[in-house]
Write a protein that holds these residues in place. Structure first.
Motif, mmCIF file in Angstrom:
data_model
loop_
_atom_site.group_PDB
_atom_site.id
_atom_site.type_symbol
_atom_site.label_atom_id
_atom_site.label_comp_id
_atom_site.label_asym_id
_atom_site.label_seq_id
_atom_site.Cartn_x
_atom_site.Cartn_y
_atom_site.Cartn_z
ATOM 1 N N UNK A 149 0.842 -1.201 0.000
ATOM 2 C CA UNK A 149 0.000 0.000 0.000
ATOM 3 C C UNK A 149 0.878 1.254 0.000
ATOM 4 N N UNK A 150 1.927 1.240 0.809
ATOM 5 C CA UNK A 150 2.847 2.385 0.847
ATOM 6 C C UNK A 150 3.495 2.614 -0.515
ATOM 7 N N UNK A 151 3.954 1.549 -1.141
ATOM 8 C CA UNK A 151 4.584 1.674 -2.456
ATOM 9 C C UNK A 151 3.603 2.239 -3.483
ATOM 10 N N UNK A 152 2.363 1.780 -3.425
ATOM 11 C CA UNK A 152 1.353 2.229 -4.381
ATOM 12 C C UNK A 152 1.064 3.716 -4.226
ATOM 13 N N UNK A 153 0.772 4.161 -3.001
ATOM 14 C CA UNK A 153 0.460 5.579 -2.792
ATOM 15 C C UNK A 153 1.659 6.469 -3.099
ATOM 16 N N UNK A 154 2.850 6.020 -2.744
ATOM 17 C CA UNK A 154 4.045 6.814 -3.035
ATOM 18 C C UNK A 154 4.221 6.985 -4.535
ATOM 19 N N UNK A 155 4.004 5.919 -5.270
ATOM 20 C CA UNK A 155 4.167 5.971 -6.728
ATOM 21 C C UNK A 155 3.181 6.950 -7.355
ATOM 22 N N UNK A 156 1.941 6.937 -6.902
ATOM 23 C CA UNK A 156 0.920 7.793 -7.509
ATOM 24 C C UNK A 156 1.057 9.254 -7.086
ATOM 25 N N UNK A 157 1.554 9.491 -5.882
ATOM 26 C CA UNK A 157 1.665 10.871 -5.399
ATOM 27 C C UNK A 157 2.937 11.538 -5.893
ATOM 28 N N UNK A 192 1.891 20.225 -9.240
ATOM 29 C CA UNK A 192 0.467 20.489 -9.097
ATOM 30 C C UNK A 192 -0.309 19.259 -8.680
ATOM 31 N N UNK A 193 0.237 18.479 -7.737
ATOM 32 C CA UNK A 193 -0.342 17.181 -7.400
ATOM 33 C C UNK A 193 -1.744 17.311 -6.818
ATOM 34 N N UNK A 194 -2.027 18.388 -6.066
ATOM 35 C CA UNK A 194 -3.359 18.518 -5.477
ATOM 36 C C UNK A 194 -4.422 18.734 -6.546
ATOM 37 N N UNK A 195 -4.135 19.659 -7.464
ATOM 38 C CA UNK A 195 -5.097 19.919 -8.530
ATOM 39 C C UNK A 195 -5.290 18.716 -9.428
ATOM 40 N N UNK A 196 -4.204 18.010 -9.713
ATOM 41 C CA UNK A 196 -4.281 16.847 -10.588
ATOM 42 C C UNK A 196 -5.085 15.728 -9.939
ATOM 43 N N UNK A 197 -4.866 15.462 -8.655
ATOM 44 C CA UNK A 197 -5.599 14.401 -7.972
ATOM 45 C C UNK A 197 -7.069 14.766 -7.818
ATOM 46 N N UNK A 198 -7.343 16.056 -7.577
ATOM 47 C CA UNK A 198 -8.728 16.494 -7.474
ATOM 48 C C UNK A 198 -9.432 16.342 -8.814
ATOM 49 N N UNK A 199 -8.722 16.673 -9.906
ATOM 50 C CA UNK A 199 -9.299 16.548 -11.244
ATOM 51 C C UNK A 199 -9.640 15.095 -11.551
ATOM 52 N N UNK A 200 -8.757 14.181 -11.184
ATOM 53 C CA UNK A 200 -8.984 12.767 -11.472
ATOM 54 C C UNK A 200 -10.231 12.254 -10.769
ATOM 55 N N UNK A 201 -10.504 12.768 -9.565
ATOM 56 C CA UNK A 201 -11.677 12.312 -8.832
ATOM 57 C C UNK A 201 -12.958 12.951 -9.352
ATOM 58 N N UNK A 202 -12.852 14.147 -9.907
ATOM 59 C CA UNK A 202 -14.041 14.861 -10.349
ATOM 60 C C UNK A 202 -14.435 14.520 -11.778
ATOM 61 N N UNK A 203 -13.578 13.859 -12.520
ATOM 62 C CA UNK A 203 -13.854 13.555 -13.918
ATOM 63 C C UNK A 203 -14.744 12.320 -14.006
ATOM 64 N N UNK A 204 -16.036 12.517 -13.738
ATOM 65 C CA UNK A 204 -16.956 11.391 -13.644
ATOM 66 C C UNK A 204 -17.415 10.891 -15.008
ATOM 67 N N UNK A 205 -17.310 11.725 -16.038
ATOM 68 C CA UNK A 205 -17.809 11.325 -17.350
ATOM 69 C C UNK A 205 -16.901 10.315 -18.030
ATOM 70 N N UNK A 206 -15.653 10.242 -17.589
ATOM 71 C CA UNK A 206 -14.685 9.344 -18.216
ATOM 72 C C UNK A 206 -14.490 8.106 -17.348
ATOM 73 N N UNK A 207 -13.965 7.029 -17.937
ATOM 74 C CA UNK A 207 -13.645 5.847 -17.130
ATOM 75 C C UNK A 207 -12.669 6.209 -16.014
ATOM 76 N N UNK A 208 -12.843 5.586 -14.866
ATOM 77 C CA UNK A 208 -11.982 5.913 -13.733
ATOM 78 C C UNK A 208 -10.547 5.488 -14.022
ATOM 79 N N UNK A 209 -9.586 6.395 -13.820
ATOM 80 C CA UNK A 209 -8.179 6.040 -14.046
ATOM 81 C C UNK A 209 -7.756 4.906 -13.122
ATOM 82 N N UNK A 210 -6.777 4.103 -13.543
ATOM 83 C CA UNK A 210 -6.329 2.974 -12.711
ATOM 84 C C UNK A 210 -5.873 3.399 -11.322
ATOM 85 N N UNK A 211 -5.245 4.589 -11.207
ATOM 86 C CA UNK A 211 -4.757 5.009 -9.898
ATOM 87 C C UNK A 211 -5.896 5.309 -8.930
ATOM 88 N N UNK A 212 -7.071 5.729 -9.456
ATOM 89 C CA UNK A 212 -8.226 5.962 -8.588
ATOM 90 C C UNK A 212 -8.751 4.631 -8.054
#
Length: 464
Positions: A149-157, A192-212
């Motif tokens: 879990x640590x490796x996964x979150x570190x990689x995505x952040x 810009x990690x905060x804006x990018x992560x927020x965008x990924x969660x708010x983009x409901x019209x598209x398929x959910x990215x693997x990191x989500x």
């Protein structure tokens, strides 16, 4: 000034189509290209927003201080105080950071405890019963999924491998005088990690990215491990080993082991206090624009520059000196018994005093307002209660009482004296004793200094 740079991991326009592409490969490629395009457009919009904010900024503040002095924590206090709605809108983006802070401390503690001599099967003369030791071993095994879990979150952040404690640009060497520390997550300025992560969660019209999807899986694993984390952390054997190693985990940034049940819960939403306490280490200068929501200043923009405090990053400080109204200097007064990570021969308090002297004497800053925050008063108090002798590290303190309030008063006079002695011309310094993670008390201090900041900004434009 540096702004948000394009994330090179998001490739747009996409590369040419491979000649031997299969239908399944084509579908995967199209999905990746669509996600890359959305990411690219989100970053472009963020760049445009920051350029406009920079033009409209009415106040410019420079946050200075050595590494881990509390600069980023103070920045979050400014954001919470002046733009609470925008601060709340970013809370979901902070959740994986807080979860990663928690998981890293768990894995760090498990590693320390697992390697302790008393837990080895061949150990003799153990201070605990065999059943207690078996319980700790069992808990360590049950918490092993958190490594992935640590490796996964570190990689995505941060886009880096979890096993790398510092980025290649950090010129650091191990400090043999300091106790081991839980590793930190590093991000480079401009991602810009905060804006990018927020965008990924708010983009409901598209398929959910693997990191989500992976983030949700990580949260399920953390929730499933919550009771075992609590049992591990509260176990007498674990506490005995932590105390013997003098790790002082509660003093380390991003510590959440006392809040596991709440933070690991399925519906967890970070509170303002959680976000202020969260730790993510940004490498390089960052430029933050706060659109004020307060009644009198509503809609006006303040720009705050948060620059790195390690020795390798201090060379860029001077680039900001001719473009700011106020310098806020963070002095961690609890660091009197600690040494620099970069140089184990240099006491952190001595280094802070030298930095302060250099800033006070710099002629480029002679017309800039100085606000001094003597930070981490809470940790200073806990160390003194633990019978750590301040005079053992600061011999000039001599026979004064070994009490936090007397030590804080002494240090306040030392900082003020250096300011008077080394300033190119007479000016006022605005000192405050604070604990930056105490959002309520810090809000009261920010209210006090708001007028100072506004008056300085107005005077620099010849309005007053």
């Amino acid at each position: 000034m540096p702004g948000v740079r394009r994330n090179t991991n998001a490739i747009w326009p996409p590369p040419t189509v491979p000649p031997d592409e299969t239908e399944s490969d084509r579908l995967v490629r199209i999905q990746q290209e669509e996600e890359a395009k959305r990411t690219s457009e989100a970053i472009d919009q963020q760049l445009r927003t920051e350029r406009e904010a920079r033009k409209k900024s009415s106040v410019k503040i420079l946050l200075l201080g050595q590494a881990e002095s509390g600069k980023s924590t103070m920045l979050k206090n400014f954001q919470l105080h002046f733009a609470p709605n925008a601060f709340d809108a970013e809370s979901d983006a902070w959740r994986p950071i807080i979860h990663l802070n928690l998981v890293r401390h768990v894995n760090f503690a498990v590693g320390i405890v697992s390697s302790d001599e008393s837990l080895r099967p061949s150990s003799s003369g153990s201070k605990e019963s065999s059943s207690g030791i078996d319980d700790v071993r069992r808990l360590c095994m049950k918490l092993s999924p958190l490594k992935r879990v640590e490796e996964s979150w570190t990689r995505h952040i941060s886009g880096s491998n979890a096993h790398h404690e510092a980025p290649p640009t950090e010129d650091v060497t191990p400090n043999s005088l300091a106790p081991p520390r839980a590793p930190e997550v590093y991000v480079r300025s401009g991602q810009g990690w905060r804006g990018l992560m927020r965008f990924r969660r708010q983009s409901e019209s598209a398929p959910r990215p693997p990191e989500v999807v992976e983030d949700e899986q990580n949260r399920h694993i953390l929730a499933a491990c919550a009771s075992d984390i609590v049992a591990f952390w509260e176990h007498p054997t674990v506490q005995r080993i932590i105390d013997e190693r003098r790790l002082a985990l509660r003093e380390q940034p991003g510590f959440f082991l006392d809040d596991v049940a709440r933070i690991a819960a399925a519906g967890y939403k970070p509170t303002p206090d959680d976000i202020v306490r969260a730790r993510v280490h940004t490498v390089g200068p960052e430029e933050h624009h706060i659109v004020l929501e307060t009644a009198f200043e509503n809609g006006k923009i303040w720009t705050i520059y948060d620059v790195g405090g390690s020795r390798s990053q201090r060379a860029v400080w001077a680039q900001y000196f001719d473009d700011v109204h106020v310098v806020t200097f963070m002095a961690p007064i609890s660091a009197f018994d600690q040494f620099l990570v970069e140089d184990s021969s240099v006491n952190r308090l001595a280094d802070t005093l030298e930095l302060w002297r250099q800033l006070c004497s710099n002629r480029l800053l002679e017309n800039v307002e100085f606000i001094l925050f003597l930070n981490k008063l809470d940790i200073l108090e806990s160390k003194i209660k633990a019978d750590v002798k301040f005079v053992d590290f600061v011999t000039s303190y001599r026979q004064r009482p070994n009490e936090a309030k007397h030590i804080a008063k002494y240090l306040l006079e030392v900082f003020k004296g250096l300011h008077v002695q080394h300033s190119p011309k007479k000016r006022v310094v605005h000192p405050h004793l604070i604990c930056a993670i105490d959002t309520r008390a810090t809000a009261a201090v920010i209210t006090q200094i708001q007028e100072v900041i506004l008056l300085k900004a107005l005077s620099s434009t010849n309005i007053i």
